[in-house]
Enzyme design. Structure first.
Site, PDB file in Angstrom:
ATOM      1  N   HIS A 196     -58.372 -46.789  74.942  1.00 22.94           N
ATOM      2  CA  HIS A 196     -59.639 -46.309  74.371  1.00 22.94           C
ATOM      3  C   HIS A 196     -59.420 -45.010  73.592  1.00 22.94           C
ATOM      4  O   HIS A 196     -58.397 -44.336  73.753  1.00 22.94           O
ATOM      5  CB  HIS A 196     -60.649 -46.113  75.507  1.00 22.94           C
ATOM      6  CG  HIS A 196     -61.196 -47.419  76.000  1.00 22.94           C
ATOM      7  ND1 HIS A 196     -62.087 -47.515  77.025  1.00 22.94           N
ATOM      8  CD2 HIS A 196     -60.948 -48.698  75.607  1.00 22.94           C
ATOM      9  CE1 HIS A 196     -62.397 -48.776  77.250  1.00 22.94           C
ATOM     10  NE2 HIS A 196     -61.716 -49.518  76.396  1.00 22.94           N
ATOM     11  N   GLU A 232     -60.613 -42.077  73.941  1.00 20.13           N
ATOM     12  CA  GLU A 232     -60.393 -40.882  74.774  1.00 20.13           C
ATOM     13  C   GLU A 232     -58.924 -40.770  75.198  1.00 20.13           C
ATOM     14  O   GLU A 232     -58.338 -39.679  75.215  1.00 20.13           O
ATOM     15  CB  GLU A 232     -61.276 -40.918  76.033  1.00 20.13           C
ATOM     16  CG  GLU A 232     -62.771 -40.920  75.760  1.00 20.13           C
ATOM     17  CD  GLU A 232     -63.327 -42.318  75.638  1.00 20.13           C
ATOM     18  OE1 GLU A 232     -62.645 -43.222  75.063  1.00 20.13           O
ATOM     19  OE2 GLU A 232     -64.459 -42.540  76.086  1.00 20.13           O
ATOM     20  N   SER A 277     -72.646 -72.508  39.967  1.00 17.18           N
ATOM     21  CA  SER A 277     -72.905 -71.214  40.629  1.00 17.18           C
ATOM     22  C   SER A 277     -71.760 -70.236  40.426  1.00 17.18           C
ATOM     23  O   SER A 277     -71.782 -69.129  40.947  1.00 17.18           O
ATOM     24  CB  SER A 277     -73.096 -71.454  42.139  1.00 17.18           C
ATOM     25  OG  SER A 277     -71.845 -71.871  42.681  1.00 17.18           O
ATOM     26  N   GLY A 297     -82.750 -71.036  54.950  1.00 19.75           N
ATOM     27  CA  GLY A 297     -84.136 -71.430  55.255  1.00 19.75           C
ATOM     28  C   GLY A 297     -84.361 -71.517  56.753  1.00 19.75           C
ATOM     29  O   GLY A 297     -85.407 -71.072  57.249  1.00 19.75           O
TER      30      GLY A 297
HETATM   31  N1  LIG Z   1     -71.676 -68.117  43.733  1.00 17.88           N
HETATM   32  C1  LIG Z   1     -71.535 -66.873  44.288  1.00 17.88           C
HETATM   33  C2  LIG Z   1     -71.265 -66.744  45.663  1.00 17.88           C
HETATM   34  N2  LIG Z   1     -71.124 -67.883  46.400  1.00 17.88           N
HETATM   35  C3  LIG Z   1     -70.952 -67.829  47.692  1.00 17.88           C
HETATM   36  C4  LIG Z   1     -70.693 -69.126  48.405  1.00 17.88           C
HETATM   37  O1  LIG Z   1     -70.822 -68.972  49.807  1.00 17.88           O
HETATM   38  C5  LIG Z   1     -69.260 -69.536  48.103  1.00 17.88           C
HETATM   39  O2  LIG Z   1     -69.054 -70.798  48.613  1.00 17.88           O
HETATM   40  C6  LIG Z   1     -68.272 -68.637  48.821  1.00 17.88           C
HETATM   41  O3  LIG Z   1     -68.322 -67.378  48.262  1.00 17.88           O
HETATM   42  C7  LIG Z   1     -66.921 -69.262  48.707  1.00 17.88           C
HETATM   43  O4  LIG Z   1     -66.058 -68.420  48.170  1.00 17.88           O
HETATM   44  P1  LIG Z   1     -64.632 -68.095  48.871  1.00 17.88           P
HETATM   45  O5  LIG Z   1     -63.739 -69.259  48.506  1.00 17.88           O
HETATM   46  O6  LIG Z   1     -64.853 -68.013  50.330  1.00 17.88           O
HETATM   47  O7  LIG Z   1     -64.274 -66.822  48.265  1.00 17.88           O
HETATM   48  N3  LIG Z   1     -71.147 -65.510  46.230  1.00 17.88           N
HETATM   49  C8  LIG Z   1     -71.256 -64.390  45.462  1.00 17.88           C
HETATM   50  O8  LIG Z   1     -71.127 -63.274  45.983  1.00 17.88           O
HETATM   51  N4  LIG Z   1     -71.527 -64.481  44.115  1.00 17.88           N
HETATM   52  C9  LIG Z   1     -71.667 -65.691  43.502  1.00 17.88           C
HETATM   53  O9  LIG Z   1     -71.881 -65.714  42.294  1.00 17.88           O
HETATM   54  N1  LIG Z   2     -64.032 -48.907  73.215  1.00 13.30           N
HETATM   55  C1  LIG Z   2     -64.297 -47.915  74.134  1.00 13.30           C
HETATM   56  C2  LIG Z   2     -65.182 -48.150  75.215  1.00 13.30           C
HETATM   57  N2  LIG Z   2     -65.781 -49.375  75.349  1.00 13.30           N
HETATM   58  C3  LIG Z   2     -66.468 -49.739  76.578  1.00 13.30           C
HETATM   59  O1  LIG Z   2     -65.538 -50.357  77.469  1.00 13.30           O
HETATM   60  C4  LIG Z   2     -65.694 -51.782  77.423  1.00 13.30           C
HETATM   61  C5  LIG Z   2     -64.350 -52.443  77.154  1.00 13.30           C
HETATM   62  O2  LIG Z   2     -63.490 -52.038  78.190  1.00 13.30           O
HETATM   63  P1  LIG Z   2     -61.955 -52.591  78.135  1.00 13.30           P
HETATM   64  O3  LIG Z   2     -62.062 -54.064  78.374  1.00 13.30           O
HETATM   65  O4  LIG Z   2     -61.278 -51.831  79.239  1.00 13.30           O
HETATM   66  O5  LIG Z   2     -61.420 -52.246  76.765  1.00 13.30           O
HETATM   67  C6  LIG Z   2     -66.667 -52.051  76.274  1.00 13.30           C
HETATM   68  O6  LIG Z   2     -67.473 -53.178  76.565  1.00 13.30           O
HETATM   69  C7  LIG Z   2     -67.509 -50.783  76.254  1.00 13.30           C
HETATM   70  O7  LIG Z   2     -68.513 -50.813  77.249  1.00 13.30           O
HETATM   71  N3  LIG Z   2     -65.437 -47.159  76.113  1.00 13.30           N
HETATM   72  C8  LIG Z   2     -64.788 -45.952  76.009  1.00 13.30           C
HETATM   73  O8  LIG Z   2     -64.958 -45.106  76.882  1.00 13.30           O
HETATM   74  N4  LIG Z   2     -63.962 -45.687  74.959  1.00 13.30           N
HETATM   75  C9  LIG Z   2     -63.682 -46.625  74.015  1.00 13.30           C
HETATM   76  O9  LIG Z   2     -62.904 -46.342  73.093  1.00 13.30           O
HETATM   77 ZN   LIG Z   3     -62.900 -46.028  78.104  1.00 13.68          ZN
END
Ligand SMILES: Nc1c(/N=C/[C@H](O)[C@H](O)[C@H](O)COP(=O)(O)O)[nH]c(=O)[nH]c1=O
Ligand SMILES: Nc1c(N[C@@H]2O[C@H](COP(=O)(O)O)[C@@H](O)[C@H]2O)[nH]c(=O)[nH]c1=O
Ligand SMILES: [Zn+2]
Length: 362
Positions: A50, A52, A168, A298
């Site tokens: 972590h 800390e 598109s 949608g």
């Molecule tokens: N058609 C456009 C977009 N179209 C987004 C669609 O999700 C498209 O299928 C994905 O971006 C697929 O691309 P990739 O292969 O994962 O990089 N997104 C945009 O930001 N601008 C546009 O014009």
């Molecule tokens: N990443 C983070 C904390 N994350 C806390 O500890 C949990 C993950 O514990 P572990 O599975 O041991 O990594 C996480 O769900 C959150 O509650 N805590 C902290 O003191 N310092 C850190 O930098």
């Molecule tokens: Zn911790």
């Protein structure tokens, strides 16, 4: 110096880990002694030390009697790593300044209690809002056990995602498209519908100049119509989960499983978005980037399953009643039911407009 000076540094450290620490929060820690910074660190990856502990290691013997600034309450449980509160007590720190309490039920308040019991002075709430904003995904997932949802749309000025003939590429420019890849790096999963797979054969990978983490590619495809030669099946660049309904025959699923794709059966035929989100939450998806298309958007709109909207708007007018809108489905009959959002960020990006918005109702 004032507390904010050092806490700003801790927050800046934490910011760098966003995306890669998932499902853990991003945390930063700074140790100060006699007005001198003697150690600092950030949590970089779940399962690793972590923030800390990194800071304490750097401070060494100088930690004795020092003050630690940390963006999240030091943990008090044995997860994949030992409790930070124990380490802080062992290293005999004098004071701990905390930005935000940890909402993880295993910790929340327990870390602070242990520190106080050991005679360490604890101050909380320093730059709390910034620290909570930083870990909005972690806080959301801890509270609701389902992924934080970002809906991404890329539309023309008149809200279309394609021309009436289905064209598109591209509506928005290179700069905007690249910017959206940062959000792919920051999210655990990216979700598209089968319509987008058939129309665009997308790779859905994070392609940034300096690299970035690929999200799990989640395809909503009830009848399993994804082509076997689709990029998401054959490119081996990232995990791909296809969500199907029960009636898809076993031997058809087998072909995809042999190609390394995970086929997940999801009850019911219509997309029940809240149930889908719990289903994905159980599989450790703490944040989900929904890239569309119109049908999917949608459904998420209908169920108001949106925590953030990322909207790229191109200064092009496509027109045409048959050109596809960003949000398909029925839509709301009454304005009073429209999804109301608050604008968090508006910037021009290349030739386009970028807006980041959050739902108004809490
Ligand atoms: N058609 C456009 C977009 N179209 C987004 C669609 O999700 C498209 O299928 C994905 O971006 C697929 O691309 P990739 O292969 O994962 O990089 N997104 C945009 O930001 N601008 C546009 O014009
Ligand atoms: N990443 C983070 C904390 N994350 C806390 O500890 C949990 C993950 O514990 P572990 O599975 O041991 O990594 C996480 O769900 C959150 O509650 N805590 C902290 O003191 N310092 C850190 O930098
Ligand atoms: Zn911790």
């Amino acid at each position: 110096m004032d507390h904010a000076y050092y806490m700003n540094f801790a927050i800046d450290l934490a910011k760098r880990g966003i995306g890669q620490t998932s499902p853990n929060p991003a945390v930063g820690a700074v140790i100060v002694k006699g007005g001198e910074i003697v150690g600092f660190g950030a949590h970089l990856k779940a399962g690793e030390p972590h923030a800390e502990v990194h800071a304490l290691n750097m401070a060494g013997g100088k930690a004795i009697g020092a003050t630690m600034y940390v963006t999240l309450e030091p943990c008090s449980h044995f997860g994949k790593t030992p409790p930070c509160s124990n380490a802080i007590i062992d290293k005999k720190l004098h004071k701990v300044v905390i930005a935000s309490v940890d909402p993880n039920p295993k910790v929340s308040g327990e870390g602070i209690r242990k520190l106080k019991k050991a005679g360490i002075e604890v101050i909380t709430g320093v730059m709390e809002e910034e620290a909570k904003q930083l870990n909005e995904v972690f806080f959301h997932y801890m509270q609701y056990k389902r992924p934080f949802v970002t809906l991404k749309t890329a539309t023309s000025l008149d809200g279309k995602i394609a021309t009436a003939t289905g064209e598109s590429k591209w509506i928005t420019g290179q700069t905007a498209r690249e910017d959206s890849h940062f959000y792919r790096h920051h999210h655990d999963g990216i979700l598209v519908g089968i319509g987008t797979v058939l129309a665009d054969n997308p790779s859905l990978t994070t392609r940034l100049p300096a690299g970035g983490k690929n999200p799990v590619r989640i395809i909503l495809d009830h009848e399993l119509r994804t082509p076997l030669d689709a990029r998401v099946v054959t490119d081996g660049q990232a995990a791909t989960w296809i969500i199907v309904k029960a009636s898809v025959p076993e031997e058809k699923r087998r072909r995809f499983i042999n190609a390394g794709v995970e086929i997940m059966e999801f009850p019911g035929s219509e997309i029940n978005v809240p149930e889908l989100l719990y289903f994905l939450g159980e599989k450790g998806i703490t944040s989900l980037l929904v890239e569309g298309g119109a049908t999917i958007h949608g459904s998420f709109l209908r169920d108001r399953a949106v925590n953030q909207v990322l909207s790229y708007i191109s200064p092009k007018v496509i027109g045409g009643e048959k050109a596809k809108p960003a949000f398909g489905g029925e839509g709301f009959a009454h304005l009073a039911d429209a999804l109301e959002l608050k604008i968090k960020e508006v910037t021009q990006i290349g030739e386009d407009l970028k807006m980041v918005l959050v739902p108004k109702r809490g």
